[in-house]
Design an enzyme around this catalytic site. Structure first.
Site, PDB file in Angstrom:
ATOM      1  N   ILE A 150      -3.922  -6.985   8.374  1.00  0.00           N
ATOM      2  CA  ILE A 150      -3.139  -5.861   7.848  1.00  0.00           C
ATOM      3  C   ILE A 150      -3.946  -5.341   6.675  1.00  0.00           C
ATOM      4  CG2 ILE A 150      -0.965  -5.131   6.807  1.00  0.00           C
ATOM      5  CD1 ILE A 150       0.402  -7.434   8.289  1.00  0.00           C
ATOM      6  N   TYR A 209       4.625 -12.935   4.002  1.00  0.00           N
ATOM      7  CA  TYR A 209       3.546 -12.305   3.233  1.00  0.00           C
ATOM      8  C   TYR A 209       3.193 -13.245   2.083  1.00  0.00           C
ATOM      9  CZ  TYR A 209       1.023  -8.470   0.836  1.00  0.00           C
ATOM     10  OH  TYR A 209       0.079  -7.684   0.226  1.00  0.00           O
ATOM     11  N   THR A 250       0.818  -1.210   0.000  1.00  0.00           N
ATOM     12  CA  THR A 250       0.000   0.000   0.000  1.00  0.00           C
ATOM     13  C   THR A 250       0.851   1.258   0.000  1.00  0.00           C
ATOM     14  OG1 THR A 250      -1.723  -1.212   1.177  1.00  0.00           O
ATOM     15  CG2 THR A 250      -1.854   1.179   1.262  1.00  0.00           C
ATOM     16  N   LYS A 268       0.936 -12.920   6.851  1.00  0.00           N
ATOM     17  CA  LYS A 268      -0.103 -12.081   6.268  1.00  0.00           C
ATOM     18  C   LYS A 268      -0.663 -12.891   5.106  1.00  0.00           C
ATOM     19  CE  LYS A 268      -1.193  -7.790   3.857  1.00  0.00           C
ATOM     20  NZ  LYS A 268      -0.690  -6.509   3.265  1.00  0.00           N
TER      21      LYS A 268
END
Length: 296
Positions: free
Chosen positions: A208, A137, A46, A165
């Site tokens: 998240i 991730y 992001t 994540k």
């Protein structure tokens, strides 16, 4: 260290001249922490880290680290290189810069598709030398590498790997299996904003979530409601936040979120850097209306 609750992966605001607006970033960081976020993620997807210079990335991390220190919150920092060696070097540099970080968020190797055994070996090698704990991730629609429940359990067993994540596009069988019997000390954090509610219902530790910029307190409330067993409140709020999350991803992330933050007067421009493009007016207005409606 326990990873639990809502983490906000900070956008990188840009000023009208294209520079990183560090003052706006600092203000935004404090806003989301004051609203109850458990921590910040700096240089997550992001935050457009690939479009930032090395100096800009360092400045972003410094701002996030200072905000977390001031609020007693957890700092997670994205650190990924093109291969195992480069990623290990990035982790070493990160540990030297912010040794107080709670963890580094490290993407499953992308593009090369090393297979499950190669992925496990990659994280085993990183964890052996990393100065920081690692959050895996897992986002196969970006990396091209799928992981089974068995592979994720192998990763969870590595000393120094503290969680995942999990962003596979939805709620799938692997998530359900892992949440049914989550390894001790391994945090399952969803990265799929629209699936936060069902993931929490199954036992996820938190998420998240880019869209949590827009209603941080409400996302925190949702996580607390599921953890308290207040099913009726959690279900009703979850439906509303799912709508906001879907609207926030109506254009490539973080374009809509930045558009709404700009409309709210929280960042100076809605700008993103190429190859991303700003979100359209209709997309921003739709998400802004949903965010505003959560206050009623």
């Amino acid at each position: 260290m326990e990873f639990k609750g809502i983490y906000v992966p900070l956008v990188t605001p840009f000023a009208a001249d294209g520079a990183v607006a560090l003052d706006a970033l600092e203000k935004l960081a404090h806003e989301v922490l004051d609203a109850g976020a458990a921590g910040l993620v700096a240089l997550g997807t992001t935050g457009e880290p690939a479009a930032l210079t090395a100096a800009e990335r360092d400045a972003v991390v410094d701002v996030a680290a200072a905000a977390c220190a001031a609020r007693g919150a957890q700092l997670v920092v994205g650190a990924t290189g093109g291969d195992t060696r480069a990623t290990a070097e990035a982790l070493a540099a990160l540990g030297a810069r912010v040794p107080q970080a709670a963890a580094a968020l490290v993407t499953v190797p992308s593009f090369v598709r090393p297979g499950e055994a190669g992925t496990v070996a990659h994280f085993r090698a990183l964890a052996a030398g990393s100065p920081l704990p690692l959050l895996v991730y897992h986002i196969p629609y970006r990396t091209g590498q799928e992981l089974s429940t068995a592979a994720l359990r192998e990763l969870a067993a590595i000393d120094g790997v503290v969680g995942v994540k999990y962003a596979t596009g939805g709620l799938d069988g692997t998530a359900a299996e892992l949440l049914a019997d989550t390894p001790e000390g391994f945090a399952f954090l969803t990265g799929e904003d629209a699936f936060l509610a069902p993931m929490l219902a199954l036992g996820a530790a938190g998420g998240i979530l880019a869209s949590a910029h827009l209603a941080t307190g409400r996302f925190v409330e949702l996580a607390q409601a599921w953890q308290a067993g207040d099913v009726d409140r959690a279900r009703a709020l979850g439906h509303r936040l799912t709508g906001l999350a879907l609207a926030a991803f109506a254009a490539p992330n973080p374009a809509v979120t930045k558009g709404v933050l700009h409309a709210q007067g929280r960042i100076p421009t809605p700008d993103v850097r190429l190859p991303l493009l700003p979100a359209g007016r209709a997309e921003v207005e739709a998400a802004a209306a949903l965010a505003s409606g959560l206050d009623r």
